[in-house]
Design a protein around this motif. Structure first.
Motif, mmCIF file in Angstrom:
data_model
loop_
_atom_site.group_PDB
_atom_site.id
_atom_site.type_symbol
_atom_site.label_atom_id
_atom_site.label_comp_id
_atom_site.label_asym_id
_atom_site.label_seq_id
_atom_site.Cartn_x
_atom_site.Cartn_y
_atom_site.Cartn_z
ATOM 1 N N HIS A 1 -25.042 -13.551 71.729
ATOM 2 C CA HIS A 1 -25.961 -12.747 72.513
ATOM 3 C C HIS A 1 -27.405 -13.217 72.333
ATOM 4 O O HIS A 1 -28.128 -13.422 73.287
ATOM 5 C CB HIS A 1 -25.834 -11.289 72.100
ATOM 6 C CG HIS A 1 -26.537 -10.372 73.031
ATOM 7 N ND1 HIS A 1 -25.881 -9.690 74.006
ATOM 8 C CD2 HIS A 1 -27.838 -10.061 73.150
ATOM 9 C CE1 HIS A 1 -26.746 -8.996 74.693
ATOM 10 N NE2 HIS A 1 -27.949 -9.197 74.186
ATOM 11 N N SER B 1 -29.991 -14.519 75.122
ATOM 12 C CA SER B 1 -31.297 -13.955 75.446
ATOM 13 C C SER B 1 -32.399 -14.974 75.162
ATOM 14 O O SER B 1 -33.470 -14.902 75.739
ATOM 15 C CB SER B 1 -31.541 -12.667 74.658
ATOM 16 O OG SER B 1 -31.412 -12.919 73.290
ATOM 17 N N ARG C 1 -39.979 -9.430 79.167
ATOM 18 C CA ARG C 1 -39.186 -8.216 79.289
ATOM 19 C C ARG C 1 -40.125 -7.064 79.021
ATOM 20 O O ARG C 1 -40.966 -7.112 78.109
ATOM 21 C CB ARG C 1 -37.975 -8.253 78.358
ATOM 22 C CG ARG C 1 -38.187 -7.725 76.967
ATOM 23 C CD ARG C 1 -36.989 -8.018 76.107
ATOM 24 N NE ARG C 1 -37.168 -7.357 74.827
ATOM 25 C CZ ARG C 1 -36.486 -6.298 74.451
ATOM 26 N NH1 ARG C 1 -35.562 -5.788 75.218
ATOM 27 N NH2 ARG C 1 -36.715 -5.752 73.277
ATOM 28 N N ARG D 1 -40.860 -9.821 69.649
ATOM 29 C CA ARG D 1 -39.818 -9.837 70.681
ATOM 30 C C ARG D 1 -38.496 -9.307 70.118
ATOM 31 O O ARG D 1 -37.502 -9.276 70.820
ATOM 32 C CB ARG D 1 -39.609 -11.274 71.189
ATOM 33 C CG ARG D 1 -40.893 -11.920 71.662
ATOM 34 C CD ARG D 1 -40.782 -12.399 73.113
ATOM 35 N NE ARG D 1 -42.102 -12.725 73.642
ATOM 36 C CZ ARG D 1 -42.673 -13.930 73.509
ATOM 37 N NH1 ARG D 1 -42.014 -14.898 72.897
ATOM 38 N NH2 ARG D 1 -43.867 -14.161 74.010
ATOM 39 N N LEU D 2 -38.499 -8.928 68.863
ATOM 40 C CA LEU D 2 -37.263 -8.434 68.248
ATOM 41 C C LEU D 2 -37.146 -6.926 68.428
ATOM 42 O O LEU D 2 -38.152 -6.228 68.545
ATOM 43 C CB LEU D 2 -37.253 -8.734 66.745
ATOM 44 C CG LEU D 2 -37.246 -10.196 66.333
ATOM 45 C CD1 LEU D 2 -37.201 -10.287 64.814
ATOM 46 C CD2 LEU D 2 -36.057 -10.929 66.933
ATOM 47 N N SER D 3 -35.923 -6.452 68.407
ATOM 48 C CA SER D 3 -35.740 -5.008 68.402
ATOM 49 C C SER D 3 -36.137 -4.484 67.022
ATOM 50 O O SER D 3 -36.285 -5.244 66.073
ATOM 51 C CB SER D 3 -34.281 -4.679 68.679
ATOM 52 O OG SER D 3 -33.495 -5.164 67.609
ATOM 53 N N THR E 1 -30.705 -5.605 80.294
ATOM 54 C CA THR E 1 -30.297 -4.960 79.051
ATOM 55 C C THR E 1 -29.261 -3.870 79.301
ATOM 56 O O THR E 1 -28.536 -3.493 78.395
ATOM 57 C CB THR E 1 -31.504 -4.319 78.335
ATOM 58 O OG1 THR E 1 -32.242 -3.563 79.294
ATOM 59 C CG2 THR E 1 -32.402 -5.370 77.741
ATOM 60 N N VAL F 1 -26.978 -2.045 67.444
ATOM 61 C CA VAL F 1 -28.354 -2.449 67.679
ATOM 62 C C VAL F 1 -28.446 -3.306 68.936
ATOM 63 O O VAL F 1 -27.644 -4.199 69.137
ATOM 64 C CB VAL F 1 -28.849 -3.285 66.493
ATOM 65 C CG1 VAL F 1 -30.232 -3.837 66.793
ATOM 66 C CG2 VAL F 1 -28.877 -2.441 65.259
ATOM 67 N N GLY F 2 -29.398 -3.004 69.792
ATOM 68 C CA GLY F 2 -29.647 -3.850 70.945
ATOM 69 C C GLY F 2 -28.613 -3.722 72.035
ATOM 70 O O GLY F 2 -28.506 -4.589 72.890
ATOM 71 N N CYS F 3 -27.853 -2.650 72.041
ATOM 72 C CA CYS F 3 -26.817 -2.513 73.061
ATOM 73 C C CYS F 3 -27.404 -1.982 74.361
ATOM 74 O O CYS F 3 -26.717 -1.907 75.362
ATOM 75 C CB CYS F 3 -25.718 -1.588 72.574
ATOM 76 S SG CYS F 3 -26.288 0.104 72.396
ATOM 77 N N GLY F 4 -28.678 -1.616 74.341
ATOM 78 C CA GLY F 4 -29.302 -1.172 75.584
ATOM 79 C C GLY F 4 -29.318 0.338 75.744
ATOM 80 O O GLY F 4 -29.694 0.835 76.802
ATOM 81 N N LYS F 5 -28.970 1.072 74.707
ATOM 82 C CA LYS F 5 -28.892 2.518 74.857
ATOM 83 C C LYS F 5 -30.274 3.133 75.045
ATOM 84 O O LYS F 5 -30.450 4.046 75.857
ATOM 85 C CB LYS F 5 -28.145 3.155 73.687
ATOM 86 C CG LYS F 5 -28.673 2.819 72.312
ATOM 87 C CD LYS F 5 -27.682 3.291 71.257
ATOM 88 C CE LYS F 5 -28.230 3.164 69.848
ATOM 89 N NZ LYS F 5 -28.691 1.819 69.464
ATOM 90 N N SER F 6 -31.254 2.583 74.314
ATOM 91 C CA SER F 6 -32.619 3.095 74.519
ATOM 92 C C SER F 6 -33.089 2.808 75.928
ATOM 93 O O SER F 6 -33.663 3.673 76.601
ATOM 94 C CB SER F 6 -33.590 2.427 73.552
ATOM 95 O OG SER F 6 -33.288 2.788 72.254
ATOM 96 N N GLU F 7 -32.850 1.585 76.372
ATOM 97 C CA GLU F 7 -33.297 1.181 77.710
ATOM 98 C C GLU F 7 -32.705 2.080 78.781
ATOM 99 O O GLU F 7 -33.351 2.382 79.777
ATOM 100 C CB GLU F 7 -32.921 -0.274 77.978
ATOM 101 C CG GLU F 7 -33.854 -1.286 77.338
ATOM 102 C CD GLU F 7 -33.732 -1.348 75.838
ATOM 103 O OE1 GLU F 7 -32.759 -0.770 75.300
ATOM 104 O OE2 GLU F 7 -34.597 -1.957 75.197
ATOM 105 N N GLU G 1 -33.365 8.579 69.320
ATOM 106 C CA GLU G 1 -33.449 8.632 67.859
ATOM 107 C C GLU G 1 -34.269 9.831 67.402
ATOM 108 O O GLU G 1 -35.321 9.671 66.771
ATOM 109 C CB GLU G 1 -34.082 7.343 67.300
ATOM 110 C CG GLU G 1 -33.479 6.051 67.827
ATOM 111 C CD GLU G 1 -32.104 5.755 67.251
ATOM 112 O OE1 GLU G 1 -31.626 6.560 66.411
ATOM 113 O OE2 GLU G 1 -31.490 4.762 67.665
ATOM 114 N N SER H 1 -28.674 6.050 66.563
ATOM 115 C CA SER H 1 -27.971 5.026 65.809
ATOM 116 C C SER H 1 -27.258 5.634 64.615
ATOM 117 O O SER H 1 -26.513 4.962 63.923
ATOM 118 C CB SER H 1 -28.960 3.974 65.310
ATOM 119 O OG SER H 1 -29.691 3.469 66.374
#
Ligand SMILES: Nc1ncnc2c1ncn2[C@@H]1O[C@H](COP(=O)(O)OP(=O)(O)OP(=O)(O)O)[C@@H](O)[C@H]1O
Ligand SMILES: Nc1ncnc2c1ncn2[C@@H]1O[C@H](COP(=O)(O)OP(=O)(O)OP(=O)(O)O)[C@@H](O)[C@H]1O
Ligand SMILES: [Mg+2]
Ligand SMILES: [Mg+2]
Lengths: 331, 333, 350, 513
Positions: C18, C22, C349, D151-153, D279, D299-305, D434, D466
């Protein structure tokens, strides 16, 4: 040390038409008056020369003098405030080298209402703005330099001119330019290729000249401010154009040296030292309600190699050893 | 907060000291005045105090203009050139009106319309470029700085524009009510209104939130972009008002009127306690800062301090003023 | 480390895939995103000018452009470092002026005291000029670091003070009488067809690239500008490096002052000024240095200095009325940055 | 092995011994004579409410600022004038609650910040690259050393922060709520790591508000309250109830309230939603009035988005969102509020609050368009004051002064200010991202009670979390997201931890096939 400044040959333009005359100041003031002097700036030897005249004359006449400079032509609001401060500090008279004559008109009215006499020096003012003033019309000064150029040109020579009048919006740059153009228009062989306004610092002017040397390959006359001429000397040498005629619209120490070296063709002068001195005398006469010449116009001249020995240099520039003083205490 | 401030501080007279620090700038102002007065009593004369007030009113107006955009973490470098442009534009409009023989009232209106129109145009440009295109305030207003200079000198041909009618000068400069000159009255009025706008309206509230945390403001549903545009327009409109007042003061349209005003106004705002990080400041900080700078230069002029020395002193004082403000904030916690 | 359960390895693999995916997405636009639109604009400008005006690529014009770019690049490099560290240096223009008059004065005085010793005079003048720049930088840095006042205000103050000092030294009158050798060999000399200033700028640029990428100082400057609190808790001594950036900026501004002085042949308090200051910040910002700190590369800043210089040159060559030139300059500057910003926004993004 | 842990001197003396540590901030006594000792190979949990002084204590131990009073021994030596550099040099490695990362630098650059390998001021890039790669490999984190941190979650940032602490010699590792933004998998990784470190004789200080973790990890627990040391207990003998009682001074029996769900009409209906940045892909989901709809995921699955898109903060590429049955296109935050949708961001500092502004202003911020708070753009400050005052009283804000800046509040109380916004206007949809990150057990309960009240009043509540136990316990229906898609929808008896985890793996298997 040199010959005395006065009597000095001037035009008396009080009536509107210039009449040749001689100016002689009073020997001494009746009382140690306090005179406030406002200059646009003190960042070049031109205004230092005016200051020299002011200081010497104030010392000679035994008056108190305080000089304020606004830091540049972009600081009209500051000069307005300084004018207010001068009135508030209880000056007996104000001598002003106006950043903008039109812009100070309201202040002149206020001073008049308060009974404080104001004298204009060096920079032109709207007609009848003040009870006394002395300056050369900038347009006339520009004309003088144009005529000087034409006089030096060979009869059949084509003159391809680029002008570098100084900062756009300063007023004086525009007026100089206009007068110069008016004069050279008399010669059909003279052509103005372009007009390059820009701050009157050497570095800025240098860049303009370098670009102009490229943009106008046929250019053979550079006319502009003293820093323009100063910058042009090096740029022209570098570009290998010894044929270039360089003329400065006003005077400074560098112009004199350059003229003596043969680097420039000519420069114009309005005898700034004399202007400063006359302004102080005019102010004292106004305070003491003595007869005063309303508008004194120094006889602007073009100085070139041939005329330089005849010019009374201490009316043109302050001695190199002189450092400006900002206030004079009457002894 | 005071309820938990009870613990004694190490110094002897904590309350007094605290007060002194909190009111440091006003106290410094008074001390400054007294110090100058010791050299020359005329500093404290009624005429000079009025003179100071009048000079302050222009700078305060410009500092207020800067303050509203500084609150949003921006600033307006183009403020000075905007002033020049407005001065020239308004004077040209009025001169043409006079030349055409219009009624004085109409001429006045033409001048105001031209002046405020140019100011609003400039503010709209700044605001749109910053808020909609996402350009940093520095670059955006440096761009409009150049553009406004170009317009001002081109419109005027580089010369003062004469022919400003007396009515205009009287209204914005010469006139007075109860001995208080117009400039002071206008600045005071604008200051009061702006203060109310900043503290009592939704717009003012939004301004502070945007300056403190723009992302939070957006998430909370505030129209951040619209408010930014409005703020730059407000800034330029205040600048235009100041420009009109100064044009009345000079009696002519001046292509160089703005000169170095941009930085001076920012300096005044910041010295007074406006934070460049956004979200802190107001009419009070702008006015105190403007007073400070004006008193300093007035005092130095009256006590005959050399021009170049004045520049050095001014530089040092600007820094000192901000240090003082930082200490004040730190103590408040 | 041995994987503890099958499940863990199971989740690792797609996770990695992944992040690769990205990473790949922005890669197509990666180059553009990294360097921005500036080079594209620059090429367009150069191509357009070359097509319309043969004077543009004449050797002398190119020389002029390079020389003027050199001055701006040197100042802008220092400015960029300060901005990256989260500050602002408004005093650079004043430092250019101060360095000019100080060096000229010292040279003139030395030459007068020891006639004929041009080398000594030049050395003394250069040292004094650079020293003056360092001194202003030191004051800036100390005020910012110790008094915790924003760089904007500190340097606004020192700008005023420095200009005042420069004018006090000269009384407003240019300082003449510097060694001819300094002017001839330093200011107007050329090696292999290029002026000294260009070499100086290239050297400075190379050094600055090295500092940014390869030295602790460069790394810490990024860290301090990016997140000063993080830098503190990570054990970076903030103050020392802040002072360092301001001194560097002062030094480079002074160097520009010296080069300009050598070129114009006199010490002038009118060199530099607000113009140089605004231009240096503009060059840095247009070159992608973030005013919020932590981001920026000097090589792009140099490109942007080139862009600005060519732009000014082009307006002159195209015979645009000099009163209208600022209008074009301002509009193009804003447009360039806006384009860049819009491009970035499309890639990023949200 | 890059995690360099030196074996402690063979003495019985504790690794770290603090006695009588006090620290004042302007107006607040954050620490008041705290004693604490940590043995080598021990995990010592610091437990306490928001604002109890845990982070402050950690800052003192790691040299960020000096204590006003008290003495400090580490490895048997008296320590004075500790700086962050020196703390690291002697093996004290903190993982801060507020990240100590520089956003514009890469992961690798952050790892080495302040401790770069260099010769004469010149960096040794190759060596650092090698060491960074080795460390990340060893920790088993899914981190790209060359990626820029901004750029990281948040989860990846947290991993970076942990990796940073473990670089170099470590004798005392301090973890301040390290799992607050990690999901199960990373948390598992971290726990394995902790176990190994303990075996190697590293002392650990661990701060968490999650009872489950404390149970799983702690050797001893020290409870702080109002900056004072209350008691240190042996984890084996103390019960959750004891700890919570010590911490709050009152008895709390259940961690999650019983929420009666009475599902009504579908209020939020998401159909085939795909976001512009990819996302979230082709998500179908609905939320009904009167129930809590949970969204869980790695983490990073897009749930927040997903919830941010519903609120209007993320650009939508395709699909429809219906609110009360009407399609809702190109939403903005402002319109969403007008339609009765509220969103509570995960990152309260960055997206929620204007820290230097008063509580009153922050609470009324989303309702300034209402006549109740402003007429013709002019604020009605009296009405505002009394309304916000009443709301904050109801939420039991402490201290109750609504004119204080929000920045002066503890995490839990900041969350209350956010929640207060929900009560300033008529709303029917609540999106929580969260909701309990970084808030203490007591505050969590209040947040849960708040949600309960909302559901009972007939609102549709969507909770993104989470923390698996949390969403499992709160939600009536639970969506599990994976790689931007909905992997499973669980209700009733299916709603178990097993099934959630299984749905991740099922997805993996089908993808691999
Ligand atoms: N830098 C600071 N300036 C002023 N006050 C502070 C500062 N840091 C902490 N405080 C105050 O000190 C007290 C203790 O804060 P601390 O951050 O240590 O709490 P905590 O136990 O870590 O809480 P949480 O569980 O929310 O992380 C709080 O009242 C807080 O507001
Ligand atoms: N540096 C990055 N560049 C590009 N995409 C990224 C980057 N970091 C994360 N993403 C992607 O952004 C999306 C959302 O990330 P984010 O972590 O915010 O999601 P999330 O589901 O809210 O996770 P959580 O709330 O558990 O932290 C994911 O698809 C993730 O892979
Ligand atoms: Mg904490
Ligand atoms: Mg999230």
């Amino acid at each position: 040390a040199d010959a005395p400044w006065f009597p000095m040959k001037i035009y008396d333009s009080s009536s509107g038409t210039p009449k040749p005359a001689e100016y002689t100041p009073l020997a001494k003031a009746e009382k140690p008056h306090t005179i406030c002097v406002l200059f646009p700036h003190m960042k070049d030897s031109f205004w230092v020369a005016v200051a020299y005249g002011v200081v010497k004359q104030a010392q000679a006449m035994g008056v108190n003098m305080n000089l304020y400079e606004a830091g540049g032509y972009e600081n009209l609001p500051k000069q307005l405030s300084q004018f207010d401060d001068c009135m508030a500090s209880g000056a007996d008279a104000i001598v002003v080298g106006a950043i903008s004559g039109a812009g100070l008109m309201k202040k002149f009215e206020e001073a008049k209402a308060k009974g404080i006499p104001v004298v204009g020096v060096t920079n032109p003012l709207p007609p009848d703005a003040l009870p006394a003033a002395n300056y050369v019309d900038f347009t006339a000064m520009g004309e003088v330099t144009g005529e000087g150029l034409l006089a030096q040109a060979k009869p059949d020579e084509a003159l391809n001119i680029v002008t570098f009048p100084g900062p756009a919006g300063s007023g004086w740059a525009e007026s100089f330019n206009e007068g110069f153009k008016k004069a050279v228009a008399k010669n059909p062989k003279a052509k103005i290729l372009g007009e390059k306004f820009g701050d009157s610092g050497v570095a800025v002017q240098l860049q303009l000249i370098q670009d102009a040397l490229q943009a106008y390959p046929s250019m053979n006359v550079i006319w502009g401010t003293a820093p323009t001429a100063e910058a042009a000397i090096g740029a022209v040498q570098e570009a290998g154009r010894p044929d270039m005629k360089i003329i400065s619209s006003y005077e400074n120490q560098a112009m004199l040296d350059a003229l003596n070296r043969g680097d420039i063709l000519a420069f114009a002068t309005q005898y700034p030292v004399g202007e400063g001195a006359i302004a102080i005398d005019q102010a004292v006469r106004l305070i003491e309600k003595k007869p005063v010449m309303k508008l004194v116009q120094p006889i602007a001249a073009v100085i070139d190699k041939t005329t330089v020995p005849k010019v009374q240099m201490d009316l043109v520039l302050a001695p190199a050893s002189w450092t400006p003083v900002y206030s004079v205490k009457a002894k | 907060m005071s309820d938990i401030d009870a613990a004694p501080s190490p110094s002897g007279l904590p309350a007094l000291r605290r007060l002194a620090v909190q009111a440091a700038l006003p106290i410094a102002l008074v001390l400054l005045l007294l110090a100058f007065a010791a050299v020359d009593m005329r500093v404290l004369s009624l005429a000079n105090l009025l003179n100071i007030a009048q000079q302050t009113s222009y700078l305060a107006l410009f500092a207020m203009a800067q303050t509203v955009v500084i609150l949003t973490r921006g600033f307006d470098l183009a403020l000075g050139p905007t002033v020049s442009m407005v001065s020239v534009g308004a004077a040209l409009a009025m001169a043409s009106g006079v030349a055409a023989g219009y009624d004085p009232g109409l001429v006045l209106l033409m001048g105001l319309a031209a002046g405020f129109g140019l100011g609003i145009a400039c503010g709209t440009f700044n605001g749109a470029v910053i808020a909609l295109l996402g350009v940093s305030p520095f670059v955006a207003t440096l761009g409009s700085y150049n553009i406004a200079i170009g317009i001002a000198t081109t419109l005027s041909g580089g010369r003062p524009v004469q022919g400003v009618p007396d009515l205009f000068s009287h209204l914005f400069y010469g006139g007075s009510i109860a001995g208080i000159p117009a400039a002071i009255l206008i600045a005071a009025l604008v200051g009061i209104v702006l203060h109310l706008v900043l503290t009592r309206t939704v717009y003012g509230r939004a301004l502070y939130v945007i300056g403190t945390n723009p992302r939070a403001a957006a998430v909370a549903g505030l129209p951040v972009k619209a408010i930014l545009v409005a703020t730059y327009i407000l800034c330029s409109t205040l600048a235009a008002l100041g420009a009109l007042m100064m044009t009345a003061r000079t009696g002519s349209g001046e292509p160089n009127l703005g000169g170095s005003l941009s930085l001076q106004a920012i300096a005044a705002a910041v010295v007074g306690g406006t934070s460049l990080a956004g979200g802190r400041g107001g009419v009070g900080t702008a006015v105190v800062g403007a007073l400070f700078v004006t008193i300093l230069s007035n005092g130095m002029n009256l006590t005959r301090i050399d021009g170049y020395v004045q520049m050095v002193v001014l530089g040092a004082i600007v820094i000192a003023g901000v240090v003082l403000d930082r200490i004040r904030l730190e103590q408040r916690g | 480390m041995t994987p503890t359960t099958g499940a863990t390895t199971g989740t690792t693999a797609p996770g990695t895939a992944h992040s690769l995916a990205s990473a790949a997405r922005p890669h197509s636009l990666g180059l553009l995103r990294r360097i921005g639109f500036l080079p594209v604009l620059l090429v367009a400008l150069v191509a357009g000018m070359a097509a319309t005006d043969p004077q543009f690529y004449g050797p002398i014009n190119i020389l002029n452009i390079l020389r003027n770019t050199a001055f701006l690049t040197i100042v802008a490099c220092g400015q960029a470092m300060v901005i990256i560290a989260g500050g602002f240096d408004l005093s650079v223009g004043a430092v250019v002026a101060l360095a000019s008059v100080v060096s000229a004065k010292v040279m003139a005085v030395t030459l007068a005291a020891f006639p004929g010793s041009e080398g000594l005079a030049t050395a003394a003048g250069v040292a004094a000029g650079l020293g003056a720049g360092l001194a202003v930088g030191l004051v800036n840095g100390l005020c910012v670091a110790r008094l915790k006042v924003s760089g904007f205000i500190v340097t606004l103050g020192t700008m005023s003070a420095t200009t005042g000092v420069a004018l006090m030294i000269t009384s407003g009158i240019p300082v003449y009488g510097m060694p001819q050798g300094f002017v001839k060999e330093f200011g107007r000399a050329q090696f292999l067809g290029l002026p000294t200033a260009v070499y100086a700028a290239l050297l400075v640029l190379a050094l600055m690239v090295f500092i940014q990428r390869r030295t602790l100082f460069g790394r810490y400057v990024y860290a301090i500008g990016g997140n000063a609190d993080a830098a503190v808790v990570s054990g970076v001594s903030i103050n020392r490096h802040l002072v360092g950036t301001y001194m560097l900026s002062g030094l480079l501004a002074a160097l520009t002052g010296l080069l300009l002085t050598a070129q114009v042949g006199s010490g002038q308090a009118s060199l530099g000024g607000d113009r140089m200051m605004l231009q240096s910040i503009a060059a840095a910002v247009i070159g992608g240095v973030s005013l919020r700190g932590g981001i920026g590369r000097v090589e792009i800043v140099a490109l942007s200095a080139l862009f600005l210089t060519i732009l000014g040159n082009a307006l002159n060559l195209l015979h645009i009325d000099s009163r209208l030139q600022p209008v074009f300059l301002g509009a193009i500057m804003v447009a360039a940055v806006a384009l860049d910003e819009l491009g970035r926004r499309r890639n990023a993004r949200v | 092995m890059d995690i360099d842990t030196t074996t402690p001197p063979p003495t019985d003396a504790p690794l770290l011994a603090l006695s009588g540590i006090s620290k004042r901030f302007t107006g607040v006594k954050a620490l008041d004579g705290v004693d604490l000792d940590v043995k080598a190979g021990e995990l010592h949990v610091l437990f306490g409410e928001n604002g109890a002084g845990k982070s402050t204590l950690i800052n003192v131990i790691s040299g960020t600022f000096p204590p006003d009073e008290g003495s400090f021994r580490f490895g048997g030596e008296e320590i004075r004038h500790l700086t962050p550099q020196r703390a690291r040099a002697i093996g004290i490695s903190p993982v801060f609650q507020e990240f100590s990362l520089v956003p514009s630098l890469t992961v690798e650059e952050n790892l080495f910040l302040g401790r770069e390998a260099s010769v004469g001021g010149v960096l040794r890039a190759g060596e650092m690259r090698r060491r960074a790669a080795a460390l990340i490999e060893e920790l088993g984190f899914d981190l790209d050393p060359g990626a820029r941190v901004d750029r990281l979650s948040r989860a990846h940032q947290q991993m970076t922060e942990i990796a940073k602490a473990l670089l170099g010699k470590v004798r005392l590792l301090i973890l301040d709520e390290p799992t607050a933004s990690l999901t199960e998998r990373e948390t598992g990784r971290l726990f394995e790591l902790i176990a190994r470190l303990k075996d190697q004789g590293v002392g650990l200080i661990y701060v968490s508000h999650r009872m489950r973790e404390i149970r799983a990890l702690a050797d001893r627990v020290t409870v702080l309250r109002d900056g004072r040391h209350i008691r240190t207990l042996d984890a084996a003998t103390a019960t959750d109830g004891d700890l919570v009682e010590l911490m709050t001074g009152r008895r709390i029996d259940v961690l999650f309230p019983e929420i009666p769900h009475a599902p009504g009409k579908v209020v939020v209906d998401v159909e085939n939603l795909t976001l512009a940045d990819g996302t979230v892909k082709e998500v179908n989901l609905y939320a009904r009035a009167g129930e809590i709809t949970g969204i869980a995921g790695l983490v990073g699955c897009g749930k927040s988005e997903l919830v941010r898109a519903i609120y209007g903060l993320e650009p939508v590429a395709d699909g429809t969102v219906r609110i009360h049955g009407t399609p809702y296109e190109a939403p903005t935050a402002r319109q969403s509020l007008k339609r009765g949708i509220a969103y509570f961001p995960a990152n309260r500092v960055a997206e929620g609050l204007a820290l230097s502004r008063p509580i009153r202003e922050n609470a009324s911020l989303t309702a300034l368009d209402l006549d109740r708070f402003a007429r013709f753009g002019v604020l009605r400050q009296g009405a505002e004051r009394s309304a916000v005052g009443a709301i904050m009283e109801r939420l039991k804000l402490r201290p109750p002064n609504i004119e204080r800046p929000v920045g002066a509040l503890s995490g839990g109380n900041r969350q209350k200010v956010m929640l207060g916004r929900a009560l300033t206007r008529e709303l029917s949809v609540f999106l929580f991202d969260e909701p309990s990150v970084g808030i203490d057990v007591g505050a969590k309960l209040e947040v849960y009670a708040f949600m309960k009240a909302l559901v009972e009043a007939g609102a549709a509540v969507i909770v993104v979390s989470s923390e698996l136990p949390e969403v499992l316990a709160l939600s009536n229906r639970l969506y599990v997201m994976h790689h931007g898609r909905v992997a499973a929808e669980l209700t009733g008896a299916d709603k178990t931890e097993q099934n959630v985890l299984a749905s991740f793996f099922r997805e993996e298997m089908t993808e691999a096939a």
